[in-house]
Write an enzyme that holds these catalytic residues in place. Structure first.
Site, PDB file in Angstrom:
ATOM      1  N   LYS A 177       0.834  -1.203   0.000  1.00  0.00           N
ATOM      2  CA  LYS A 177       0.000   0.000   0.000  1.00  0.00           C
ATOM      3  C   LYS A 177       0.878   1.266   0.000  1.00  0.00           C
ATOM      4  O   LYS A 177       2.097   1.163   0.055  1.00  0.00           O
ATOM      5  CB  LYS A 177      -0.959  -0.034   1.200  1.00  0.00           C
ATOM      6  CG  LYS A 177      -1.974  -1.203   1.110  1.00  0.00           C
ATOM      7  CD  LYS A 177      -2.960  -1.001   0.007  1.00  0.00           C
ATOM      8  CE  LYS A 177      -3.846  -2.143  -0.411  1.00  0.00           C
ATOM      9  NZ  LYS A 177      -4.351  -3.151   0.428  1.00  0.00           N
TER      10      LYS A 177
HETATM   11  C1  LIG Z   1      -5.596  -4.049   0.810  1.00  0.00           C
HETATM   12  C2  LIG Z   1      -7.058  -3.832   0.835  1.00  0.00           C
HETATM   13  C3  LIG Z   1      -7.849  -4.176   1.941  1.00  0.00           C
HETATM   14  C4  LIG Z   1      -7.321  -4.949   3.106  1.00  0.00           C
HETATM   15  O1  LIG Z   1      -6.250  -4.358   3.743  1.00  0.00           O
HETATM   16  P1  LIG Z   1      -5.450  -5.196   4.839  1.00  0.00           P
HETATM   17  O2  LIG Z   1      -4.672  -4.154   5.573  1.00  0.00           O
HETATM   18  O3  LIG Z   1      -4.573  -6.157   4.097  1.00  0.00           O
HETATM   19  O4  LIG Z   1      -6.436  -5.883   5.697  1.00  0.00           O
HETATM   20  C5  LIG Z   1      -9.180  -3.838   1.935  1.00  0.00           C
HETATM   21  N1  LIG Z   1      -9.740  -3.220   0.875  1.00  0.00           N
HETATM   22  C6  LIG Z   1      -9.030  -2.908  -0.215  1.00  0.00           C
HETATM   23  C7  LIG Z   1      -9.711  -2.202  -1.344  1.00  0.00           C
HETATM   24  C8  LIG Z   1      -7.669  -3.215  -0.275  1.00  0.00           C
HETATM   25  O5  LIG Z   1      -6.965  -2.920  -1.379  1.00  0.00           O
END
Ligand SMILES: *Cc1c(COP(=O)(O)O)cnc(C)c1O
Length: 375
Positions: A177
């Site tokens: 991210k």
């Molecule tokens: C990455 C992601 C999540 C989940 O995030 P985590 O921190 O891995 O639980 C939820 N929604 C979207 C759209 C994502 O890209």
């Protein structure tokens, strides 16, 4: 791809030497810095993933059996699975063909007397048109939760995502991210009541966290369990990484904007639909750069992915829409025809590499390969 340097490494070493491994002083600092970044009159609660954060946000809003949550089909399954954790149901809706965000007219059509929450996803980092969405929520007395896993540092009409008038916004710090803590997430809300509930539920439903127990005057062994809560707290080791990642966020954003602009310019002569930038004082965080192959192109999407892979370029598809996954399809008897826009776009889309450590030369290789494949 994470972008980590000696600052994060030394801070983690400091945590390991300090003895505070679980939630401690660094989580407090990270929350406080994050809250300042998002804006005044918000509360920021650090958790061990965005999935946990979304679960806690819906729990705090009282989502339970019999309730429906409206969700776009073009998202990661985490957005939807948390609704099922609470025994509530999702109502999947199609997306807008230009922004790839939830289709606002479809939201309106999907509202029933069971609807409790509208959950939006700022897909790829482009903000949803939150004005009309918040207006619909007000009209029908619904709650709004923003899955902002892609949208850290995005702005909607000049307003930072996280500080709009929705009930809660959840960010992800998963490894890929826009900033990372390894695994981690942050819930942001303007409601003190919601924040208090989420703080308690992230740590076993205990009315004071461990750090507070060692800071406060009442005896450190004393606490009360008021609910069967969860184990969703962030560790200080993660927060140590997050503190430095957050400092670099402005420069990370600049790099992503630069790379996205370069793609816009240097791919514009190919049979591709390029992603839309934000407008009206908005900021696109460019978490993903998603291209769509036009009908007249020489290669199909799958062939292009294979061609790029043979050239050593990794791509991905974000996402196989939820209506195509067996669990969601079977539970709600969904068909591809029910989501014509998302289904069509899914078949011609792919995400090409965009990460802060990407050099201009790395990007040139991708651009050249796309020209070789499609020109
Ligand atoms: C990455 C992601 C999540 C989940 O995030 P985590 O921190 O891995 O639980 C939820 N929604 C979207 C759209 C994502 O890209």
């Amino acid at each position: 791809m994470p972008d980590i340097d000696f600052n994060e490494i030394n801070e983690v070493i400091d945590s390991l030497k300090s003895g505070w491994l679980t939630s401690g002083p660094k989580v407090k600092i990270f929350e406080s810095n994050f809250q300042k970044f998002i804006g005044e009159s918000t509360h920021a609660i650090a958790v061990n993933s965005a999935t946990s954060g979304l679960h806690l946000a819906l729990e705090a809003l009282g989502v339970s059996f019999g309730d429906e949550v409206i969700i776009p089909t073009l998202t990661f399954t985490a957005t939807a699975e948390v609704v099922r954790y609470l025994n509530a149901d999702i109502k999947l809706v199609d997306i807008d063909p230009i922004t790839l965000n939830i289709d606002i007219n479809e939201i309106r059509k999907s509202i029933t007397n069971k609807t409790k929450v509208i959950m939006v996803v700022h897909y790829a980092g482009l903000s949803c048109d939150m004005g009309p969405i918040l207006a619909i929520a007000k009209e029908f007395k619904l709650k709004v939760v923003e899955d902002a896993a892609h949208a850290l540092s995005s702005k909607y009409k000049g307003i930072t995502i996280g500080s709009l008038q929705s009930d809660a916004t959840v960010f992800s710090f998963y490894a890929n991210k826009n900033i990372t803590t390894g695994e981690g997430g942050m819930v942001v809300t303007k409601s003190k009541k919601l924040a208090d509930r989420i703080r308690i539920m992230r740590l076993h439903g205990i009315d004071r966290d461990v750090y507070n127990r060692f800071q406060s005057k009442s005896p450190s062994w004393y606490y009360q369990v008021i609910e069967p809560g969860f184990k969703y707290n962030m560790t200080d080791i993660s927060a140590a990484i997050g503190i430095h990642q957050l400092k670099k966020l402005p420069s990370f954003l600049k790099r992503r904007q630069y790379l996205a602009n370069r793609y816009h310019k240097l791919l514009s002569d190919l049979p591709l639909v390029l992603p839309k930038d934000d407008m009206e004082n908005g900021i696109h965080s460019w978490h993903l750069y998603v291209i769509r192959i036009r009908k007249n192109a020489k290669l199909s999407r799958d062939e292009l992915i294979e061609f790029l892979s043979d050239t050593g370029i990794g791509t991905s598809v974000h996402y196989i829409p939820l209506h195509r996954h067996p669990y969601w399809k079977n539970r709600y008897q969904l068909s591809n025809e029910m989501f014509p826009v998302a289904d069509h776009i899914y078949k011609c889309m792919l995400s090409i590499p965009l990460y802060t450590a990407m050099t201009d030369q790395d990007q040139d290789l991708v651009i050249e390969a796309l020209h070789r494949a499609l020109k």
